[in-house]
Scaffold this motif. Structure first.
Motif, PDB file in Angstrom:
ATOM      1  N   GLN A 148      24.944 103.361 123.248  1.00 40.32           N
ATOM      2  CA  GLN A 148      26.349 103.583 122.915  1.00 40.32           C
ATOM      3  C   GLN A 148      27.217 103.505 124.169  1.00 40.32           C
ATOM      4  O   GLN A 148      28.331 102.974 124.132  1.00 40.32           O
ATOM      5  CB  GLN A 148      26.515 104.953 122.264  1.00 40.32           C
ATOM      6  CG  GLN A 148      25.850 105.075 120.906  1.00 40.32           C
ATOM      7  CD  GLN A 148      26.100 106.431 120.292  1.00 40.32           C
ATOM      8  OE1 GLN A 148      27.234 106.848 120.131  1.00 40.32           O
ATOM      9  NE2 GLN A 148      25.040 107.140 119.958  1.00 40.32           N
ATOM     10  N   HIS A 149      26.699 104.034 125.273  1.00 40.24           N
ATOM     11  CA  HIS A 149      27.435 103.946 126.534  1.00 40.24           C
ATOM     12  C   HIS A 149      27.650 102.493 126.931  1.00 40.24           C
ATOM     13  O   HIS A 149      28.750 102.072 127.296  1.00 40.24           O
ATOM     14  CB  HIS A 149      26.664 104.690 127.625  1.00 40.24           C
ATOM     15  CG  HIS A 149      27.164 104.421 129.012  1.00 40.24           C
ATOM     16  ND1 HIS A 149      26.701 103.375 129.777  1.00 40.24           N
ATOM     17  CD2 HIS A 149      28.102 105.060 129.772  1.00 40.24           C
ATOM     18  CE1 HIS A 149      27.332 103.382 130.946  1.00 40.24           C
ATOM     19  NE2 HIS A 149      28.178 104.393 130.960  1.00 40.24           N
ATOM     20  N   ASP A 150      26.577 101.704 126.864  1.00 38.98           N
ATOM     21  CA  ASP A 150      26.658 100.312 127.292  1.00 38.98           C
ATOM     22  C   ASP A 150      27.543  99.482 126.374  1.00 38.98           C
ATOM     23  O   ASP A 150      28.177  98.523 126.820  1.00 38.98           O
ATOM     24  CB  ASP A 150      25.257  99.705 127.359  1.00 38.98           C
ATOM     25  CG  ASP A 150      24.374 100.401 128.406  1.00 38.98           C
ATOM     26  OD1 ASP A 150      24.926 101.059 129.308  1.00 38.98           O
ATOM     27  OD2 ASP A 150      23.129 100.299 128.299  1.00 38.98           O
ATOM     28  N   ALA A 151      27.597  99.845 125.084  1.00 42.45           N
ATOM     29  CA  ALA A 151      28.447  99.104 124.148  1.00 42.45           C
ATOM     30  C   ALA A 151      29.927  99.341 124.440  1.00 42.45           C
ATOM     31  O   ALA A 151      30.763  98.484 124.165  1.00 42.45           O
ATOM     32  CB  ALA A 151      28.126  99.518 122.714  1.00 42.45           C
ATOM     33  N   ALA A 152      30.262 100.498 124.979  1.00 50.50           N
ATOM     34  CA  ALA A 152      31.642 100.835 125.364  1.00 50.50           C
ATOM     35  C   ALA A 152      32.632 100.610 124.225  1.00 50.50           C
ATOM     36  O   ALA A 152      33.714 100.074 124.427  1.00 50.50           O
ATOM     37  CB  ALA A 152      32.058 100.035 126.603  1.00 50.50           C
ATOM     38  N   GLU A 153      32.252 101.062 123.035  1.00 53.58           N
ATOM     39  CA  GLU A 153      33.134 100.920 121.884  1.00 53.58           C
ATOM     40  C   GLU A 153      33.768 102.241 121.476  1.00 53.58           C
ATOM     41  O   GLU A 153      34.645 102.260 120.617  1.00 53.58           O
ATOM     42  CB  GLU A 153      32.346 100.349 120.698  1.00 53.58           C
ATOM     43  CG  GLU A 153      31.848  98.930 120.929  1.00 53.58           C
ATOM     44  CD  GLU A 153      30.998  98.426 119.776  1.00 53.58           C
ATOM     45  OE1 GLU A 153      30.651  99.248 118.894  1.00 53.58           O
ATOM     46  OE2 GLU A 153      30.697  97.220 119.754  1.00 53.58           O
ATOM     47  N   ASP A 154      33.317 103.349 122.072  1.00 50.93           N
ATOM     48  CA  ASP A 154      33.835 104.652 121.670  1.00 50.93           C
ATOM     49  C   ASP A 154      33.938 105.554 122.891  1.00 50.93           C
ATOM     50  O   ASP A 154      33.404 105.248 123.964  1.00 50.93           O
ATOM     51  CB  ASP A 154      32.897 105.290 120.636  1.00 50.93           C
ATOM     52  CG  ASP A 154      33.501 106.536 119.990  1.00 50.93           C
ATOM     53  OD1 ASP A 154      34.734 106.709 120.075  1.00 50.93           O
ATOM     54  OD2 ASP A 154      32.749 107.330 119.413  1.00 50.93           O
ATOM     55  N   VAL A 155      34.630 106.670 122.723  1.00 50.35           N
ATOM     56  CA  VAL A 155      34.636 107.704 123.752  1.00 50.35           C
ATOM     57  C   VAL A 155      33.188 108.095 124.031  1.00 50.35           C
ATOM     58  O   VAL A 155      32.400 108.285 123.108  1.00 50.35           O
ATOM     59  CB  VAL A 155      35.432 108.930 123.275  1.00 50.35           C
ATOM     60  CG1 VAL A 155      35.454 109.999 124.359  1.00 50.35           C
ATOM     61  CG2 VAL A 155      36.850 108.548 122.869  1.00 50.35           C
ATOM     62  N   PHE A 156      32.841 108.200 125.307  1.00 47.48           N
ATOM     63  CA  PHE A 156      31.466 108.553 125.648  1.00 47.48           C
ATOM     64  C   PHE A 156      31.456 109.886 126.368  1.00 47.48           C
ATOM     65  O   PHE A 156      32.290 110.157 127.229  1.00 47.48           O
ATOM     66  CB  PHE A 156      30.817 107.484 126.532  1.00 47.48           C
ATOM     67  CG  PHE A 156      29.336 107.669 126.702  1.00 47.48           C
ATOM     68  CD1 PHE A 156      28.462 107.321 125.680  1.00 47.48           C
ATOM     69  CD2 PHE A 156      28.804 108.203 127.871  1.00 47.48           C
ATOM     70  CE1 PHE A 156      27.087 107.502 125.822  1.00 47.48           C
ATOM     71  CE2 PHE A 156      27.448 108.383 128.021  1.00 47.48           C
ATOM     72  CZ  PHE A 156      26.577 108.030 126.989  1.00 47.48           C
ATOM     73  N   TYR A 157      30.489 110.730 125.996  1.00 46.57           N
ATOM     74  CA  TYR A 157      30.372 112.084 126.534  1.00 46.57           C
ATOM     75  C   TYR A 157      29.067 112.195 127.318  1.00 46.57           C
ATOM     76  O   TYR A 157      28.006 111.841 126.811  1.00 46.57           O
ATOM     77  CB  TYR A 157      30.382 113.111 125.396  1.00 46.57           C
ATOM     78  CG  TYR A 157      31.626 113.056 124.550  1.00 46.57           C
ATOM     79  CD1 TYR A 157      32.700 113.902 124.816  1.00 46.57           C
ATOM     80  CD2 TYR A 157      31.739 112.160 123.491  1.00 46.57           C
ATOM     81  CE1 TYR A 157      33.853 113.863 124.036  1.00 46.57           C
ATOM     82  CE2 TYR A 157      32.883 112.099 122.709  1.00 46.57           C
ATOM     83  CZ  TYR A 157      33.937 112.953 122.989  1.00 46.57           C
ATOM     84  OH  TYR A 157      35.074 112.900 122.232  1.00 46.57           O
ATOM     85  N   ALA A 158      29.156 112.698 128.548  1.00 55.72           N
ATOM     86  CA  ALA A 158      27.961 112.767 129.389  1.00 55.72           C
ATOM     87  C   ALA A 158      28.058 113.953 130.340  1.00 55.72           C
ATOM     88  O   ALA A 158      29.128 114.535 130.541  1.00 55.72           O
ATOM     89  CB  ALA A 158      27.797 111.468 130.183  1.00 55.72           C
ATOM     90  N   ASP A 159      26.917 114.292 130.917  1.00 54.13           N
ATOM     91  CA  ASP A 159      26.887 115.298 131.964  1.00 54.13           C
ATOM     92  C   ASP A 159      27.486 114.700 133.234  1.00 54.13           C
ATOM     93  O   ASP A 159      27.312 113.513 133.525  1.00 54.13           O
ATOM     94  CB  ASP A 159      25.438 115.722 132.219  1.00 54.13           C
ATOM     95  CG  ASP A 159      25.346 116.928 133.130  1.00 54.13           C
ATOM     96  OD1 ASP A 159      25.428 116.727 134.361  1.00 54.13           O
ATOM     97  OD2 ASP A 159      25.205 118.054 132.633  1.00 54.13           O
TER      98      ASP A 159
END
Length: 215
Positions: A148-159
């Motif tokens: 999902q991060h690599d697709a960069a289609e949505d807000v991404f949540y991470a540490d």
């Protein structure tokens, strides 16, 4: 120079045309609560911004829609407010207690989406406990999560310590815990990842102290 705390209103000048997604928006983005069982709708192929969850647990009192600044809703340009980061990104501080830092970050996301930002342009980092959405998605495995991060289609949540989380035009940091040492590492790292805007949600005194130590 210490950062001046601001109310949760996003001031930025976004280059290029932006979609006027604010038209017809009458309520905050719904956030299904993570929990056991199937992954919440909509499916991954659907616009994912409608699937961002809230904090798990007892339902909080309903909040009314968060209004974006009129100048942003009309698309009018205005000078960026706040302090510029070392990378040239605008830097904004939103005061919030440790327990409310994630909520403040979520409100900032809503304002950004209302002002025309694409979901894939936003990265949300946490210095303490993971955002509920990150914890939920990681329960399906790291491969799916990072896809999902690599697709960069949505807000991404991470540490905030996740080195694999690459930069995006807008980075939001929720200072929701962790040691001063971890925050001292997380904030400069987040600043380096932010293309045009870095928003820090947390205790102003602590944040200014950490940033001052890294000045």
């Amino acid at each position: 120079m210490p950062l001046i705390p601001e109310e949760p209103q996003i001031h930025e000048s976004v280059p290029g045309p932006r979609a006027s997604s604010a038209a017809g928006r009458t309520a905050p983005t719904p956030r299904p609560v993570p929990g056991p069982g199937p992954r919440p709708a909509p499916p991954r192929g659907a616009p994912a911004s409608s699937a961002r969850p809230g904090k798990p647990g007892p339902a909080a009192p309903p909040r009314g829609p968060v209004a974006a600044p009129p100048a942003q809703r009309t698309g009018s340009s205005q000078p960026p407010a706040g302090k510029a980061g070392t990378t040239g990104a605008q830097l904004q501080l939103i005061p919030a207690p440790v327990a409310g830092a994630i909520d403040a970050a979520d409100e900032a996301v809503d304002l950004l989406l209302d002002s025309g930002r694409a979901p894939g342009e936003i990265l949300v980092l946490t210095t303490g406990e993971r955002h509920p959405w990150a914890a939920h998605e990681l329960s399906f495995g790291e491969a799916s999560y990072w896809a999902q991060h690599d697709a960069a289609e949505d807000v991404f949540y991470a540490d905030a310590t996740a080195e694999r989380a690459t930069g995006r035009p807008v980075v939001i940091v929720a200072v929701n815990g962790g040691t001063d040492e971890s925050a001292a590492l997380a904030l400069p790292s987040a600043m380096a990842r932010a293309g045009t805007l870095l928003i820090v949600c947390g205790d102003p005194q602590r944040i200014n102290s950490v940033l001052g130590a890294n000045a």
